[in-house]
Design an enzyme around this catalytic site. Structure first.
Site, PDB file in Angstrom:
ATOM      1  N   CYS A 182     -31.369 -16.896  15.879  1.00  0.00           N
ATOM      2  CA  CYS A 182     -30.128 -16.623  14.985  1.00  0.00           C
ATOM      3  C   CYS A 182     -29.781 -18.483  14.418  1.00  0.00           C
ATOM      4  CB  CYS A 182     -28.985 -16.110  15.668  1.00  0.00           C
ATOM      5  SG  CYS A 182     -29.456 -14.243  16.151  1.00  0.00           S
TER       6      CYS A 182
ATOM      7  N   CYS B 171      15.281  16.448 -18.444  1.00  0.00           N
ATOM      8  CA  CYS B 171      15.987  16.805 -17.350  1.00  0.00           C
ATOM      9  C   CYS B 171      15.566  16.953 -16.216  1.00  0.00           C
ATOM     10  CB  CYS B 171      16.528  18.215 -18.046  1.00  0.00           C
ATOM     11  SG  CYS B 171      17.876  18.836 -16.695  1.00  0.00           S
TER      12      CYS B 171
END
Length: 584
Positions: free
Chosen positions: A90, A522
């Site tokens: 790595c 309404c």
């Protein structure tokens, strides 16, 4: 492109090797006629490493994989920083790295230099053998090569009485998914929720739990040890080498009582936890080694030798440890962990519509309702199909009360959500109710509610008065606004400022016929606009709520304009003389 890269690597000292000419027995494709690898010898103080570069399809945006073909004999089987599984080097954190992807030559010259530097640092780390090894900082567990997973629902400590269970679930494919879960005895409810949320069978909890020991390890060295251990004997040898106290404690715990199954949880200082599952052959150990008289002198080395015997450990597995306790789950959502999280606050959210729905999810991920203190959601409306486009709820919730459906969704999201309740009614704006909360969030978008909250809150003394947070969309979706009322400036003060508002309308929107844009019938009123504005309002409100954890508020008013005009900077509004709420 291929020719340019080929010549660059040759210039760095690599040699191109066809796949069929690579050594046998390696974990690379050695049969393909079209494949090949770039191989180079790197000299270090510890000897020569032979590295093969594996190139990906697009070498501009993917750096090559570095495979170790050969390493010095003295390092085989030992823990070397940045070298995993014995072959993977790595040399760069690729997902976080940045490079000029349009300049292959410079990029791969840098790769060559970085490989050399990584190998030099790795060898130096082994030779120095220090405990605070910067080359292994925070990544010691990455070399553990776990075989199965252990999830921790509680913080590991010597005082924590952890018990573990092996749970299994059959997938639709017919394969079995299994994991170990460890929790404290008082977390039985959380444990059941964990199993249900992850589709495991609750019957797993009827099995006898696995004794779990938490052992602190303060190693005198990290790199260079034989790694990873493949049996209990090797674990004990490692502990004896790096921390004799942890070695003695491990032996003592295993010999303390007649228990077959154990999980050893090693809390390595400065590193993530490691764990081992093992089954002891009690007949081999013999009854005389259990329940020893405490007054008799122990011989740790003899007992360790017994435990390390060939037939004593009938089963041995390295477990990868994943913490799933409350602090870990919430940690990435805290810029300053020292101020805590919302689990310590009593919170009421009034309004579970668009803003409230998104905000509730954000607050959950900041800890609201994830502790002893409650998170209450108030709304007397139901969730209908026409709400779907601007809400976090799903079609499963059509016809259900918004508050209850939202509360259920939050509780199903994570196992630590234990104090969340949906209340299917309007919030009673009364002094005795307000005093039960630390934070009251007004996400109704209704000025009468905001004004009434501000007035009633001021009938309470400061010590029991909650912080009010008003979060609303203004200008029919043209602006996101949040006001924090901690007693210094109320909703009425904000609206009374003639430099900003006239007749309760932001002066920036005076030239717009806002009423014409609304759809009114309404019992129903709505304004069509993008849900992005509610996302932004919810995000501003979350920031405001999190600011209450600080000793001082950085601001009490913030806004974001979505119509292209300039947003005002977050600021601190002051009490406005003539406010009909504060001045009464």
């Amino acid at each position: 492109m291929k020719q340019e890269l080929h010549h660059t690597l040759l210039g760095c000292g690599f040699r191109y090797t066809p796949a069929k000419q690579m050594p046998k027995g390696i974990l690379l494709d050695t049969k393909s006629r079209r494949k090949g690898y770039y191989v180079k010898e790197y000299s270090t103080k510890g000897g020569v490493f032979v590295i093969a570069l594996v190139l990906w399809n697009d070498p501009h945006i993917q750096l090559p994989f570095a495979y170790i073909l050969q390493q010095p004999e003295q390092y085989k089987g030992r823990l070397l920083p940045h070298i995993n599984f014995g072959f993977c080097l790595c040399y760069v954190t690729q997902m976080e790295a940045d490079w000029n992807s349009n300049d292959l030559k410079s990029t791969y010259q840098d790769v060559d230099e970085q490989i050399q530097l990584t190998l030099d640092n790795s060898v130096a780390s082994v030779e120095s053998g220090t405990s605070n090894d910067v080359e292994l900082e925070g990544e010691f567990s990455a070399y553990w090569q776990s075989e199965e997973e252990l999830y921790l629902l509680a913080k590991p400590s010597r005082k924590a009485q952890l018990k573990a269970h092996l749970v299994e679930a059959e997938l639709s494919s017919g394969s079995i998914r299994r994991e170990y879960v460890a929790a404290c005895s008082e977390q039985s409810e959380e444990l059941v929720k964990w199993l249900n949320q992850r589709k495991f069978d609750e019957s797993s909890l009827q099995e006898v739990s696995i004794t779990t020991h938490c052992i602190s390890v303060k190693p005198n060295r990290l790199a260079g040890v034989n790694w990873p251990p493949s049996c209990l004997r090797e674990v004990l040898s490692w502990l004896k080498l790096v921390d004799y106290s942890a070695h003695a404690r491990t032996v003592t715990l295993l010999m303390a009582k007649r228990t077959k199954r154990h999980i050893l949880l090693f809390d390595v200082e400065g590193q993530d936890e490691l764990a081992v599952y093992l089954e002891l052959n009690l007949d081999v150990i013999g009854k005389r080694y259990f329940g020893r008289n405490a007054a008799r002198k122990r011989n740790i080395n003899n007992e360790a030798a017994l435990l390390g015997g060939k037939f004593v450990s009938a089963n041995f597995k390295r477990l990868g440890v994943t913490r799933a306790d409350r602090d870990t789950l919430l940690s990435r959502n805290q810029s300053r962990p020292d101020v805590g999280n919302l689990s310590q606050k009593r919170i009421a959210l009034i309004g579970c519509g668009t803003i409230g729905g998104y905000l509730a999810e954000l607050l959950l991920r900041s800890g609201a309702g994830c502790g002893e203190n409650y998170f209450h959601l108030y709304d007397n409306d139901s969730f209908k199909p026409h709400n779907f486009a601007r809400h976090s709820l799903t079609a499963h919730n059509f016809g259900l009360a918004k508050s209850i459906a939202l509360a259920n969704s939050l509780k199903e999201a994570v196992h630590i959500a234990q104090s969340i309740k949906g209340i299917d009614r309007q919030f009673p704006i009364q002094a005795d109710v307000l005093s039960k909360y630390d934070i009251v969030i007004d996400a109704t978008g209704r000025p009468p509610v905001s004004k009434r909250l501000a007035a009633v809150a001021r009938t309470l003394i400061a010590d029991i008065r909650p912080v009010l947070i008003h979060a609303f969309n203004d200008g029919n979706g043209r602006a996101s606004k949040v006001l924090v009322d901690d007693g210094r400036c109320c909703y009425g003060c904000m609206m009374a400022d003639p430099a900003v508002y006239r007749n309760n309308i932001d002066l920036r929107f005076e030239g717009i016929d806002l009423a014409k844009e609304k759809h009114i019938s309404c019992g129903s009123t709505y304004t069509p606009y993008d849900a992005a504005v509610s996302h932004i309002t919810a995000a501003l409100a979350q920031e405001a709520v999190l600011n209450t954890l600080e000793h001082t508020l950085p601001w009490n008013y913030s806004e974001h304009m979505l119509d292209g005009s300039r947003s005002k900077k977050p600021r601190t509004l002051k009490r406005f003389s003539g406010c009909n709420i504060c001045d009464e």
